[in-house]
Design an enzyme around this catalytic site. Structure first.
Site, mmCIF file in Angstrom:
data_model
loop_
_atom_site.group_PDB
_atom_site.id
_atom_site.type_symbol
_atom_site.label_atom_id
_atom_site.label_comp_id
_atom_site.label_asym_id
_atom_site.label_seq_id
_atom_site.Cartn_x
_atom_site.Cartn_y
_atom_site.Cartn_z
ATOM 1 N N GLY A 153 -2.872 -2.251 10.031
ATOM 2 C CA GLY A 153 -1.810 -2.258 9.028
ATOM 3 C C GLY A 153 -0.438 -2.155 9.651
ATOM 4 O O GLY A 153 -0.280 -1.578 10.736
ATOM 5 N N ARG B 271 -0.230 4.231 -0.935
ATOM 6 C CA ARG B 271 -1.109 5.353 -0.553
ATOM 7 C C ARG B 271 -1.202 6.484 -1.572
ATOM 8 O O ARG B 271 -1.740 7.546 -1.230
ATOM 9 C CB ARG B 271 -0.682 5.930 0.809
ATOM 10 C CG ARG B 271 -0.562 4.922 1.953
ATOM 11 C CD ARG B 271 -1.862 4.219 2.263
ATOM 12 N NE ARG B 271 -1.755 3.417 3.491
ATOM 13 C CZ ARG B 271 -2.447 2.303 3.706
ATOM 14 N NH1 ARG B 271 -3.289 1.850 2.807
ATOM 15 N NH2 ARG B 271 -2.315 1.654 4.824
ATOM 16 N N ASN C 68 -5.372 -6.433 9.570
ATOM 17 C CA ASN C 68 -6.425 -7.339 9.097
ATOM 18 C C ASN C 68 -5.900 -8.136 7.910
ATOM 19 O O ASN C 68 -5.434 -7.522 6.950
ATOM 20 C CB ASN C 68 -7.661 -6.559 8.657
ATOM 21 C CG ASN C 68 -8.322 -5.830 9.806
ATOM 22 O OD1 ASN C 68 -8.145 -6.196 10.965
ATOM 23 N ND2 ASN C 68 -9.076 -4.794 9.479
ATOM 24 N N HIS D 3 0.873 -1.186 0.000
ATOM 25 C CA HIS D 3 0.000 0.000 0.000
ATOM 26 C C HIS D 3 0.904 1.227 0.000
ATOM 27 O O HIS D 3 1.506 1.544 1.022
ATOM 28 C CB HIS D 3 -0.896 0.004 1.251
ATOM 29 C CG HIS D 3 -1.817 -1.165 1.339
ATOM 30 N ND1 HIS D 3 -3.099 -1.144 0.858
ATOM 31 C CD2 HIS D 3 -1.632 -2.407 1.854
ATOM 32 C CE1 HIS D 3 -3.681 -2.321 1.069
ATOM 33 N NE2 HIS D 3 -2.799 -3.103 1.674
ATOM 34 N N ASN E 52 -6.709 0.312 -2.753
ATOM 35 C CA ASN E 52 -7.593 0.969 -1.777
ATOM 36 C C ASN E 52 -7.086 2.370 -1.452
ATOM 37 O O ASN E 52 -6.791 2.720 -0.322
ATOM 38 C CB ASN E 52 -7.761 0.122 -0.503
ATOM 39 C CG ASN E 52 -6.455 -0.133 0.231
ATOM 40 O OD1 ASN E 52 -5.383 -0.074 -0.359
ATOM 41 N ND2 ASN E 52 -6.543 -0.421 1.525
ATOM 42 N N HIS F 49 -2.683 -12.435 1.982
ATOM 43 C CA HIS F 49 -2.299 -12.539 3.409
ATOM 44 C C HIS F 49 -3.075 -13.608 4.188
ATOM 45 O O HIS F 49 -3.775 -13.308 5.154
ATOM 46 C CB HIS F 49 -2.384 -11.180 4.119
ATOM 47 C CG HIS F 49 -3.565 -10.306 3.816
ATOM 48 N ND1 HIS F 49 -4.843 -10.774 3.732
ATOM 49 C CD2 HIS F 49 -3.641 -8.974 3.591
ATOM 50 C CE1 HIS F 49 -5.658 -9.781 3.459
ATOM 51 N NE2 HIS F 49 -4.953 -8.668 3.368
ATOM 52 N N ASP G 98 -8.871 -5.370 -1.858
ATOM 53 C CA ASP G 98 -8.150 -5.536 -0.584
ATOM 54 C C ASP G 98 -8.456 -4.430 0.421
ATOM 55 O O ASP G 98 -8.599 -3.262 0.073
ATOM 56 C CB ASP G 98 -6.644 -5.571 -0.810
ATOM 57 C CG ASP G 98 -5.907 -5.792 0.502
ATOM 58 O OD1 ASP G 98 -6.345 -6.629 1.291
ATOM 59 O OD2 ASP G 98 -4.914 -5.093 0.744
ATOM 60 N N ASP H 183 2.010 -6.978 2.599
ATOM 61 C CA ASP H 183 0.900 -6.099 2.973
ATOM 62 C C ASP H 183 1.445 -4.845 3.658
ATOM 63 O O ASP H 183 0.912 -4.395 4.685
ATOM 64 C CB ASP H 183 -0.116 -6.817 3.877
ATOM 65 C CG ASP H 183 -1.393 -6.008 4.057
ATOM 66 O OD1 ASP H 183 -1.569 -5.005 3.350
ATOM 67 O OD2 ASP H 183 -2.210 -6.372 4.927
HETATM 68 O O1 DOR Z 1 -4.295 -4.401 7.932
HETATM 69 C C1 DOR Z 1 -4.534 -4.087 6.783
HETATM 70 N N1 DOR Z 1 -4.321 -2.840 6.342
HETATM 71 N N2 DOR Z 1 -5.106 -4.985 5.978
HETATM 72 C C2 DOR Z 1 -5.527 -4.663 4.747
HETATM 73 O O2 DOR Z 1 -5.986 -5.523 4.055
HETATM 74 C C3 DOR Z 1 -5.504 -3.248 4.299
HETATM 75 C C4 DOR Z 1 -4.408 -2.530 4.955
HETATM 76 C C5 DOR Z 1 -4.440 -1.037 4.765
HETATM 77 O O3 DOR Z 1 -4.748 -0.571 3.676
HETATM 78 O O4 DOR Z 1 -4.078 -0.318 5.687
#
Ligand code: DOR
Length: 431
Positions: A325, A65, A279, A63, A95, A233, A152, A306
């Site tokens: 995360g 961002r 998660n 990610h 995401n 994951h 995701d 992740d």
């Molecule tokens: O813990 C997580 N954070 N699991 C995910 O699937 C998304 C991620 C996030 O974008 O921060």
């Protein structure tokens, strides 16, 4: 920058074996491979003595961002951390804000990624805006180069939509539907794994069955449609058993696991606080054992991080309210080497398979993770297997500090990274 590099004195380590040879990198390619010392004088010397020269690592779940979350990471800082971690290719998750669910945004992200020291690819969402209501335009996104589709962060709850996604991509070579496998209603309001620690702390848990429910359903849909399904994951023993059986039955399914799910458990959350929240959550020792067994028999195909930065402010609000995360891209190789290779659980061949060869195949990144042959694109990591270091959240490249490995002593570290034929990290420092 000289236009050629000679990597000298290293052990070339791929997923199929090792040989002590020097490499000449020229015009972005592995131009020559020769006996130790035979290529000296042909380019800038890159020291690989006492080190392993591997195909660059490939992290298929990061990610970064961009766009919309740049206070915690952006594609430039994320890719810089990747390069320092020896990662030469990665797949961004969609995401973002707005969601990466259309060709215009894919092209914007790829344009930015092309200027970084890592070959940044992006996935696209399965459903428009990740709302779980309407499928994206798969053919258009596929034509723009997208291979991984995922919502995701959230699961595709609707089985009809999921079936449609698998059906729509089943005949697109290299395309894969990747699922964040936690059934929404079962985990709603859940903070950490449902178990001893959630009970002790009085927190609502996220049950492991929520993962099994989705993985079982999706395997059935993949079998029905012939679509390719990937479990992001994966975190539980139950899901690992389901994937093992599905593979034995010939279903097109692959799975990945994070370093943190292979090493840490729910017990670590109390020590780590909100940096230990993600998660799917950290699980139990039995789950860790099952996931590790899944690596050995190739039920689990890849390790991916992740990498999920969240700003210090966002994570400072306590376990319940903090976003889930953990950081990971910069520490992945060292954590896996220290925890699984040094103790003899994985071989160096398996390490390269899980961190480079296999993830590259899952995401259809054909230029990476190969056998280091003459003519291959030069995406390489020179890894010192004996270098000892201590993780410090504040010196990691990320804009965020939510590492699950604060002050952890590790063995093994990336010395140099070569991406697209260019030296992007030298002696552990960005060039
Ligand atoms: O813990 C997580 N954070 N699991 C995910 O699937 C998304 C991620 C996030 O974008 O921060």
């Amino acid at each position: 920058m000289p236009d050629s590099l000679v990597i000298v004195g290293g052990l070339l380590q791929t997923s199929s074996g090792s040989r002590r040879l020097d490499i000449l990198v020229k015009d972005g390619l592995i131009a020559e491979i020769g006996e130790s010392g035979s290529l000296l004088g042909r380019g800038e010397v890159i020291d690989a003595s006492d080190a392993l020269v591997m195909p660059g690592f490939v992290d298929i779940q990061v990610h970064f961002r961009t766009p919309g979350g740049e206070e915690s990471e952006d594609i430039v800082t994320g890719a810089a951390g990747a390069a320092l971690g020896g990662v030469t290719a990665c797949v961004m998750m969609p995401n973002t804000v707005p969601t990466i669910d259309n060709v215009e945004l894919v092209n914007d992200v790829l344009r930015l990624g092309a200027r970084t020291p890592c070959d940044v690819r992006t996935s696209a969402a399965i459903t428009v805006d990740r709302l779980g209501e309407r499928l994206v335009d798969f053919p258009k996104l596929y034509a723009s180069g997208v291979r991984v589709f995922t919502d995701d962060g959230t699961v595709v709850d609707d089985p009809v939509l999921m079936e449609g996604a698998l059906q729509a991509t089943a005949n697109m070579p290299g395309a894969v539907i990747s699922q964040h496998a936690e059934e929404s209603t079962m985990v709603e309001g859940g903070v950490i794994n449902e178990g001893a620690v959630s009970q002790r702390l009085g927190l609502k848990g996220r049950p492991s069955e929520a993962e099994a429910v989705i993985v079982q359903r999706d395997i059935a849909l993949a079998a029905k449609t012939g679509g390719r399904y990937h479990v992001l994951h994966m975190s539980t023993a139950e899901a690992t058993h389901l994937v093992r059986s599905a593979k034995a039955a010939g279903t097109r399914v692959t799975s990945e696991v994070t370093p943190q799910h292979l090493v840490l458990t729910e017990e670590d959350v109390e020590r780590l606080g909100s940096s230990g929240k993600m998660n799917p959550p950290l699980r139990t020792g039995d789950d860790v054992a099952a996931l590790r067994a899944g690596l050995l028999d190739k039920t689990i195909d890849a390790i991916a991080t992740d990498h999920a930065p969240h700003s210090a402010e966002a994570k400072a609000v306590g376990l319940v309210d903090a976003p889930p995360g953990m950081l990971g891209v910069e520490t992945m190789a060292s954590v896996v080497w220290s925890e699984l290779v040094v103790p003899g659980f994985l071989s160096a061949e398996q390490f390269v398979f899980l961190l480079s060869h296999s993830p590259a195949r899952i995401a259809d990144i054909v230029e990476h993770g190969g056998e280091l042959q003459i003519g291959d694109p030069a995406h390489l990591t020179v890894f010192d297997p004996k270098d000892e270091w201590i993780v410090s959240a504040s010196t990691l490249q990320s804009k965020s500090v939510n590492t699950p490995w604060p002050n952890k002593q590790l063995t093994g570290r990336v010395r140099h990274t070569i991406c697209r034929g260019a030296l992007v990290v030298q002696n552990g420092v960005l060039v």
